[in-house]
Design a protein around this motif. Structure first.
Motif, PDB file in Angstrom:
ATOM      1  N   ASP A 146      -7.403   7.522   7.294  1.00 56.68           N
ATOM      2  CA  ASP A 146      -6.525   8.352   8.112  1.00 56.68           C
ATOM      3  C   ASP A 146      -5.052   8.005   7.937  1.00 56.68           C
ATOM      4  N   GLY A 147      -4.754   7.120   6.989  1.00 55.07           N
ATOM      5  CA  GLY A 147      -3.372   6.730   6.741  1.00 55.07           C
ATOM      6  C   GLY A 147      -2.913   5.514   7.517  1.00 55.07           C
ATOM      7  N   SER A 148      -3.767   4.987   8.393  1.00 57.92           N
ATOM      8  CA  SER A 148      -3.425   3.762   9.117  1.00 57.92           C
ATOM      9  C   SER A 148      -3.405   2.576   8.158  1.00 57.92           C
ATOM     10  N   VAL A 149      -2.573   1.613   8.472  1.00 60.66           N
ATOM     11  CA  VAL A 149      -2.509   0.379   7.691  1.00 60.66           C
ATOM     12  C   VAL A 149      -3.204  -0.728   8.475  1.00 60.66           C
ATOM     13  N   PHE A 150      -4.169  -1.372   7.853  1.00 62.10           N
ATOM     14  CA  PHE A 150      -4.873  -2.487   8.481  1.00 62.10           C
ATOM     15  C   PHE A 150      -4.384  -3.786   7.848  1.00 62.10           C
TER      16      PHE A 150
ATOM     17  N   ALA B 138      -4.355  -6.806  12.852  1.00 62.21           N
ATOM     18  CA  ALA B 138      -3.599  -5.781  13.586  1.00 62.21           C
ATOM     19  C   ALA B 138      -3.604  -4.525  12.734  1.00 62.21           C
ATOM     20  N   SER B 139      -3.187  -3.418  13.305  1.00 58.61           N
ATOM     21  CA  SER B 139      -3.122  -2.175  12.545  1.00 58.61           C
ATOM     22  C   SER B 139      -1.859  -1.413  12.915  1.00 58.61           C
TER      23      SER B 139
ATOM     24  N   GLY C  11       3.021   1.262   8.741  1.00 57.66           N
ATOM     25  CA  GLY C  11       3.532  -0.089   8.603  1.00 57.66           C
ATOM     26  C   GLY C  11       4.881  -0.325   9.246  1.00 57.66           C
ATOM     27  N   ALA C  12       5.374   0.640  10.025  1.00 50.89           N
ATOM     28  CA  ALA C  12       6.651   0.435  10.709  1.00 50.89           C
ATOM     29  C   ALA C  12       6.474  -0.498  11.900  1.00 50.89           C
ATOM     30  N   VAL C  13       5.433  -0.267  12.691  1.00 48.59           N
ATOM     31  CA  VAL C  13       5.135  -1.092  13.870  1.00 48.59           C
ATOM     32  C   VAL C  13       3.646  -1.386  13.884  1.00 48.59           C
TER      33      VAL C  13
ATOM     34  N   VAL D 104       0.859  -1.188   0.000  1.00 42.58           N
ATOM     35  CA  VAL D 104       0.000   0.000   0.000  1.00 42.58           C
ATOM     36  C   VAL D 104       0.891   1.233   0.000  1.00 42.58           C
ATOM     37  N   ILE D 105       0.416   2.299  -0.640  1.00 43.08           N
ATOM     38  CA  ILE D 105       1.188   3.529  -0.803  1.00 43.08           C
ATOM     39  C   ILE D 105       0.477   4.669  -0.065  1.00 43.08           C
TER      40      ILE D 105
END
Length: 404
Positions: free
Chosen positions: A159-163, A190-191, A196-198, A101-102
């Motif tokens: 909001d830019g979160s990665v799921f 997890a999110s 996507g770093a942690v 994802v970008i």
């Protein structure tokens, strides 16, 4: 576990020998013929458009995950960047592929799985680029669990979160220690709030799901992930289910997509696809070999997955239709799938301009005479494209009419 996996694979082969033969040939032919990490040798290629219209590809080849970008709709690509620093035993299962994802700021989140042992137990690894794909951070496991994780799916929230959602076998050992029968695996999630770093602590969304099929992931709105997956219902029936989250930490009810009645103690290796239109229509495609119906099907829901339309069959049964994929694009909804006529593989497409109530006549939009990856759909916000990796012709990005 290895013996069980081999028996399961054999059992499913009896149900779909032609499809498995094609997938097996694809896997081994690609790996035997081309061991470099370059795009031309890729067996699995996953596309994603950045907000600025740049196309990014993440692929697996030669035991590595690599990325490259294109500013001209796939006609040329930047120099590839190798994400992995050492050669890995990447998950080569028919439904496994890298996920990408970008972010709006150009950050890139990646996830993929590798095999940790000969029993096909996997581990999902993640990484992130904070410099626009020029370099990637050290790989991290998505969870501290030492059990098997496979078939990760990534989605970018508003909001830019990665799921992230994946198939996880951590509950099988406790169940067996307690003397309880345990089928399949668990759907875990997890999110990440930092691109996507942690990732957060992992949680169970649903247990006893099918352990060997890709997931479909989309969003019903900001903070509301939706996952479609092959579930294990009562009696060992492996039909598809859907779950709408109330928020990224609150999984919803498991709801059935269709009553196909596929009772099988084996791994289909043939997962579903999901897309949600701006109007809120859920579009789902899947494969089944059940008592009620066999083949590829499409259904839609306009009440957040509580009920679905009657399944619409896709493709010609005499041409072994496989690998359906659906995308609600900027001007309509598109479906694609594979068919094989004995000499060549074709990608067929259908489009809809009325939220899936009616569809165009199927037409072949691409063909190849050798092995190929699954057909995928991707949009840059203006057009919908077929993304397809073929052994004979390389990577293709083809615009589709999109129902406009």
């Amino acid at each position: 576990m290895l013996r069980m996996s081999l028996l399961a694979t054999l059992a499913f082969a009896l149900c779909q020998s032609a499809a498995n033969a094609q997938m097996s040939h694809h896997q081994h032919a690609s790996e035997a013929a081309c061991e470099d990490a370059i795009l031309r040798c890729a067996s699995k290629v996953t596309p994603a458009f950045a907000p600025d219209g740049t196309l990014w590809l993440a692929w697996m080849a030669g035991g590595h995950i690599s990325v490259a970008s294109s500013k001209d709709e796939g006609r040329s690509f930047s120099a590839p960047v190798q994400v992995t620093r050492e050669k890995l035993n990447l998950d080569w299962g028919p439904d496994a592929r890298p996920q990408v994802v970008i972010e709006k700021n150009g950050g890139i989140a990646l996830a993929f799985s590798r095999f940790r042992d000969k029993a096909f137990n996997g581990q999902v690894l993640t990484t992130r680029s904070a410099d626009g794909g020029q370099s990637f951070a050290e790989l991290r496991p998505i969870t501290s669990s030492n059990e098997s994780q496979r078939f990760v799916a990534l989605g970018l929230d508003a909001d830019g979160s990665v799921f992230a959602a994946w198939i996880d076998k951590r509950n099988r050992v406790p169940a067996r220690e307690e003397g309880r029968k345990y089928q399949g695996a668990g759907l875990f999630f997890a999110s990440s709030k930092d691109g996507g770093a942690v990732y957060s602590e992992t949680h169970l969304a649903a247990d006893n799901t099918c352990e060997c099929c890709r997931l479909g992931l989309a969003f019903a709105g900001p903070g509301r992930p939706v996952v479609v997956f092959r579930n294990i219902f009562e009696g060992g029936v492996r039909d598809h289910a859907i779950m709408t989250f109330a928020d990224p930490d609150a999984p919803g009810e498991v709801r059935r997509v269709s009553n196909d009645d596929w009772q099988i103690a084996a791994c289909p290796h043939h997962g579903p696809s999901l897309s949600i239109s701006p109007a809120g229509t859920y579009h789902v495609t899947w494969y089944t070999s059940g008592k009620a119906r066999k083949g590829l099907f499409y259904a839609r829901s306009q009440d957040e997955g509580r009920t679905f339309s009657d399944p619409l069959p896709l493709g010609r049964a005499d041409r072994n239709p496989t690998r359906p994929y659906v995308l609600a694009g900027p001007h309509g909804t598109t479906m694609v799938w594979k068919e094989f006529d004995g000499e060549k593989t074709a990608i067929n497409a259908m489009t809809s301009r009325d939220e899936g109530k009616s569809w165009s006549t199927p037409s072949a939009i691409a063909t190849t005479t050798d092995t190929s990856d699954h057909p995928l759909l991707v949009s840059d916000g203006r057009k919908t494209y077929l993304s397809w990796m073929t052994k004979a012709d390389g990577y293709r990005l083809l615009p589709i009419g999109d129902g406009s």
